[in-house]
Design an enzyme around this catalytic site. Sequence first.
Site, PDB file in Angstrom:
ATOM      1  N   ALA A 188       1.200   6.367   0.861  1.00  0.00           N
ATOM      2  CA  ALA A 188       1.936   6.973   1.978  1.00  0.00           C
ATOM      3  C   ALA A 188       2.386   5.926   2.990  1.00  0.00           C
ATOM      4  O   ALA A 188       3.538   5.938   3.447  1.00  0.00           O
ATOM      5  CB  ALA A 188       1.066   8.031   2.660  1.00  0.00           C
ATOM      6  N   GLU A 189       1.495   5.004   3.336  1.00  0.00           N
ATOM      7  CA  GLU A 189       1.870   3.981   4.326  1.00  0.00           C
ATOM      8  C   GLU A 189       2.955   3.070   3.772  1.00  0.00           C
ATOM      9  O   GLU A 189       3.869   2.675   4.493  1.00  0.00           O
ATOM     10  CB  GLU A 189       0.661   3.160   4.767  1.00  0.00           C
ATOM     11  CG  GLU A 189       1.045   2.152   5.828  1.00  0.00           C
ATOM     12  CD  GLU A 189      -0.075   1.777   6.769  1.00  0.00           C
ATOM     13  OE1 GLU A 189       0.186   0.928   7.629  1.00  0.00           O
ATOM     14  OE2 GLU A 189      -1.186   2.325   6.658  1.00  0.00           O
ATOM     15  N   SER A 190       2.877   2.753   2.503  1.00  0.00           N
ATOM     16  CA  SER A 190       3.909   1.911   1.889  1.00  0.00           C
ATOM     17  C   SER A 190       5.275   2.588   1.973  1.00  0.00           C
ATOM     18  O   SER A 190       6.266   1.958   2.357  1.00  0.00           O
ATOM     19  CB  SER A 190       3.547   1.612   0.435  1.00  0.00           C
ATOM     20  OG  SER A 190       2.364   0.845   0.364  1.00  0.00           O
ATOM     21  N   SER A 250       6.507   2.926   5.637  1.00  0.00           N
ATOM     22  CA  SER A 250       6.860   1.611   6.168  1.00  0.00           C
ATOM     23  C   SER A 250       8.192   1.120   5.616  1.00  0.00           C
ATOM     24  O   SER A 250       8.999   0.526   6.336  1.00  0.00           O
ATOM     25  CB  SER A 250       5.755   0.603   5.844  1.00  0.00           C
ATOM     26  OG  SER A 250       4.569   0.937   6.522  1.00  0.00           O
TER      27      SER A 250
END
Length: 138
Positions: free
Chosen positions: A57-59, A62
């Site tokens: 999710a963060e990838s 971002s």
Amino acid sequence: MSEPAVQPSDIPPGALNEKMGIVVLEASPERVVATMPVEGNTQPYGLLHGGASVVLAESLGSVGSMLHAQPDRIAVGVDINATHHRSARSGTVTGVATPVHLGRSTACYEVVITDAEDRRVCTARITCALIDAPRDRG
């Protein structure tokens, strides 16, 4: 007006994404899609590790934030939360990030991660601060 999508091969993978097996399939400020194998990203009971879902999710959030911020700003994560709905034991999960807010100083994405049967495994929200890109000190 929507920004043009970039080629997934133009997105630098990063060491953690490589270790996790994350493959970006589609990338634009309006939608980022990637896959990640369950195998190799499990906790001791053989289930997809919740932290692996958060890494995916963060990838994705971002990447979307970075594409929105370019060329004068960069994106840095400031908040992420995730709700894990069901487990996955094998196969591949797919994450799709769509913007909640694309502003001048922040970008926020909802990321939905589904299993091979298109069942929701995790829902996450990531917020990135958009800051001035470092100037070349050369």
